[in-house]
Design a protein around this motif. Structure first.
Motif, PDB file in Angstrom:
ATOM      1  N   THR A 197       0.763  -1.181  -0.141  1.00 39.44           N
ATOM      2  CA  THR A 197       0.239  -0.169   0.345  1.00 39.44           C
ATOM      3  C   THR A 197       0.752   1.517   0.381  1.00 39.44           C
ATOM      4  N   GLU A 198       1.856   1.640   0.309  1.00 42.52           N
ATOM      5  CA  GLU A 198       2.788   2.033   1.075  1.00 42.52           C
ATOM      6  C   GLU A 198       3.686   2.988  -0.644  1.00 42.52           C
ATOM      7  N   TRP A 199       2.958   1.708  -1.635  1.00 43.13           N
ATOM      8  CA  TRP A 199       4.117   2.320  -2.900  1.00 43.13           C
ATOM      9  C   TRP A 199       3.505   3.255  -3.869  1.00 43.13           C
ATOM     10  N   PRO A 200       4.023   4.316  -4.473  1.00 40.88           N
ATOM     11  CA  PRO A 200       3.362   5.377  -4.994  1.00 40.88           C
ATOM     12  C   PRO A 200       2.919   4.974  -6.392  1.00 40.88           C
ATOM     13  N   THR A 201       1.681   3.665  -6.398  1.00 39.74           N
ATOM     14  CA  THR A 201       1.445   3.597  -7.690  1.00 39.74           C
ATOM     15  C   THR A 201       0.134   4.600  -7.972  1.00 39.74           C
ATOM     16  N   PRO A 202      -0.475   4.686  -8.877  1.00 36.13           N
ATOM     17  CA  PRO A 202      -1.524   5.606  -8.852  1.00 36.13           C
ATOM     18  C   PRO A 202      -2.563   5.495  -8.224  1.00 36.13           C
ATOM     19  N   ASN A 204      -2.821   2.724  -5.302  1.00 33.86           N
ATOM     20  CA  ASN A 204      -2.130   3.587  -4.445  1.00 33.86           C
ATOM     21  C   ASN A 204      -2.744   5.416  -3.799  1.00 33.86           C
ATOM     22  N   ARG A 205      -2.504   5.534  -4.559  1.00 26.13           N
ATOM     23  CA  ARG A 205      -2.515   6.918  -4.730  1.00 26.13           C
ATOM     24  C   ARG A 205      -3.744   8.029  -4.665  1.00 26.13           C
ATOM     25  N   ARG A 206      -4.479   7.563  -5.426  1.00 29.33           N
ATOM     26  CA  ARG A 206      -5.817   7.863  -5.665  1.00 29.33           C
ATOM     27  C   ARG A 206      -6.808   7.219  -4.548  1.00 29.33           C
ATOM     28  N   PHE A 207      -6.394   6.200  -4.136  1.00 27.92           N
ATOM     29  CA  PHE A 207      -7.315   5.418  -2.985  1.00 27.92           C
ATOM     30  C   PHE A 207      -6.449   6.457  -0.983  1.00 27.92           C
ATOM     31  N   ARG A 208      -5.667   6.917  -0.873  1.00 27.27           N
ATOM     32  CA  ARG A 208      -5.211   7.412  -0.355  1.00 27.27           C
ATOM     33  C   ARG A 208      -5.862   9.341   0.037  1.00 27.27           C
TER      34      ARG A 208
END
Ligand code: HEM
Length: 475
Positions: A197-202, A204-208
């Motif tokens: 979850t901590e990887w900066p994938t698009p 993951n970022r949108r979810f955060r």
């Protein structure tokens, strides 16, 4: 049954790929994969998702054993991806003690009596929905009923939770935001190889981003309400009731974190489940004209051109039978997961500690030993006379045992109300060229929506405004 009992070894295993096991089939269509496993191997089947062992349970008898024994079959642990959204609310907590404490505190909030206080908010949302549909669609225009049902059920749960603050919650709690969060978690549930979850994938970022927006709004509202103190004249909404709830032994209330988790859980568990079942119900009645006609006769007789009261709902049992039958054929939470906390024996087979157990309601609701014409849509399945003698877990869309859905009466009340008002108002026709395919994400959705045309009936409801007496509780 627990360790030490006789068994015939491991449950039969479904065919799978080397290393990956059944991951690909589960990701493609989990219900289809488990249906095939059931047909080939029986009521208890062993699957592998990489190194994770999973048992599929497809009979009411075995499901009853699993769901009523929370000492052997617990909730999924801290690696449950749903926790990323729901934290440790009732649905996802694996700590039995704190779950029980919060369940006891919350039970009265969802009692039939407390719900009668929310009926008025449900009627207001419903009247707004009718007005919205009248404004948005010309007679005979194409409507995606799935989208419309998601809209109105989200509005209902928002109003019941936040009453006057509801307009401030709309963009953070939009259907789109909820969708991003739920799809993200479900994907992780099915695929143990998802990127951390901590990887900066698009993705993951949108979810955060969505979760930060949601959390900011929740904590802001909780803080304001705490500062305002208990409202004069008693609780106005679910949030007031959650803030006022106290542990019977210690007299303590919930922390901000607990409140946030329970609020988000109520939203996640409490709107899409009802929305998708209503969507399937409209589809099913559009395919069975005789059912629609009988339902229309019932609402015309009992309602005329009024909005319903709770007392009216009690006089329209056939509508409820339609909803129960839709829940049977398309249970909106089709799979109820558990984790074995110790080695055990189920259905004569050894089930090791640490296995996931998936209780498959879709299969159970079509089980040949319990349903003679399972593939046929027949609201008569739920006429009082036909329910007699049926296994108590042959129909369990709300689960069973200690974790039985706390929102069951809420869901039945809002669904009954929406069915009554929409069936009174419209004739529904499914567009034949539109493909209907069921797709299990966390709920059982129609994959391509549900495209229908709506044709206004003679008895048009008032588009807005609620006549005196509507929304009144039954005595
Ligand atoms: C048709 C609508 C609904 C269906 C089919 C449904 C189904 C379920 C099922 C199968 C469970 C059991 C999960 C388990 O054992 O792990 C459950 C639990 C739960 N549901 Fe519902 N639900 C519906 C509506 C609602 C509504 C409207 C709310 C709240 C307003 C709600 C809140 C919850 C909560 C908080 C739990 C967790 C209960 C616990 O573990 O103590 N549900 N639901």
């Amino acid at each position: 049954m627990t360790t030490g009992q006789q068994h015939n070894g491991l449950a039969p295993e479904a065919d799978g790929l080397p290393v990956l096991g059944n991951i690909v089939d589960f990701r493609k269509d989990i219900l289809d994969a488990m249906h095939q496993g059931w047909q080939e191997h029986g009521d208890l089947v062993r699957y592998r998702l990489g190194t994770v062992v999973v048992h599929g349970v497809s009979s009411p008898e075995l499901a009853g054993e699993v769901l009523t024994d929370s000492g052997t079959y617990g909730k999924l642990g801290p690696d449950n991806p749903l926790r990323l959204i729901l934290g440790e609310g009732l649905l996802t907590s694996d700590d039995h003690e704190s779950w029980m404490r919060n369940r006891r505190m919350m039970q009265p909030i969802y009692s039939k009596q407390a719900l009668s206080g929310m009926f008025h908010a449900m009627v207001e949302s419903t009247a707004d929905q009718l007005a919205h549909m009248e404004r948005s669609y010309a007679p005979g225009a194409e409507v995606d009923m799935h989208g419309e049902m998601m809209r109105v059920t989200l509005d209902i749960v928002s109003r019941c939770m936040f009453s006057t603050d509801v307009s401030r919650t709309r963009d953070k709690l939009s259907p789109e935001a909820v969708d991003v969060a739920v799809n993200y978690a479900f994907d992780r549930l099915q695929n143990p190889f998802s990127p951390p979850t901590e990887w900066p994938t698009p993705r993951n970022r949108r979810f955060r981003q969505v979760m930060e927006g949601l959390d900011g709004m929740m904590y802001g509202l909780i803080e304001e309400r705490r500062a305002a103190g208990a409202p004069e004249g008693g609780a106005k909404d679910l949030l007031d009731m959650l803030l006022a709830a106290r542990d019977a032994d210690t007299g303590e209330g919930m922390s901000d974190r607990e409140l946030r988790d329970e609020i988000i859980t109520t939203f996640a568990a409490g709107h899409e489940t009802t929305a998708v079942t209503l969507t399937w119900a409209f589809y099913l009645i559009s395919q069975h004209r005789e059912v629609l006609i009988r339902a229309q006769e019932e609402v015309d007789r009992e309602l005329g051109d009024r909005m319903p009261t709770m007392a009216d709902l009690a006089r329209m049992p056939y509508l409820l039978q339609i909803f129960e039958e839709a829940l049977r054929m398309y249970p909106s939470a089709p799979i109820v997961p558990r984790l074995t906390l110790k080695d055990t024996v189920l259905g004569g087979h050894h089930v090791p500690k640490g296995s996931r157990v998936l209780v498959n309601l879709f299969n159970i609701h079509r089980h040949q030993r319990h349903w003679t014409d399972a593939e046929h849509f027949a609201p008569e399945h739920f006429a009082a006379v036909n329910k007699k003698g049926r296994h108590r877990f042959a129909h369990m869309p709300f689960g069973a045992g200690p974790h039985l859905c706390i929102g069951k009466h809420f869901a039945l009340m809002e669904a009954h109300l929406l069915l009554a008002t929409l069936i009174r108002r419209y004739d529904f026709r499914h567009i034949p060229s539109h493909r209907v395919v069921n797709h299990a994400s966390i709920t059982l959705r129609p994959k391509f929506g549900m495209h229908m045309t709506l044709h206004e009936r003679r008895h048009a409801a008032p588009a807005a405004g609620i006549p005196a007496g509507a929304g009144a509780a039954a005595d």
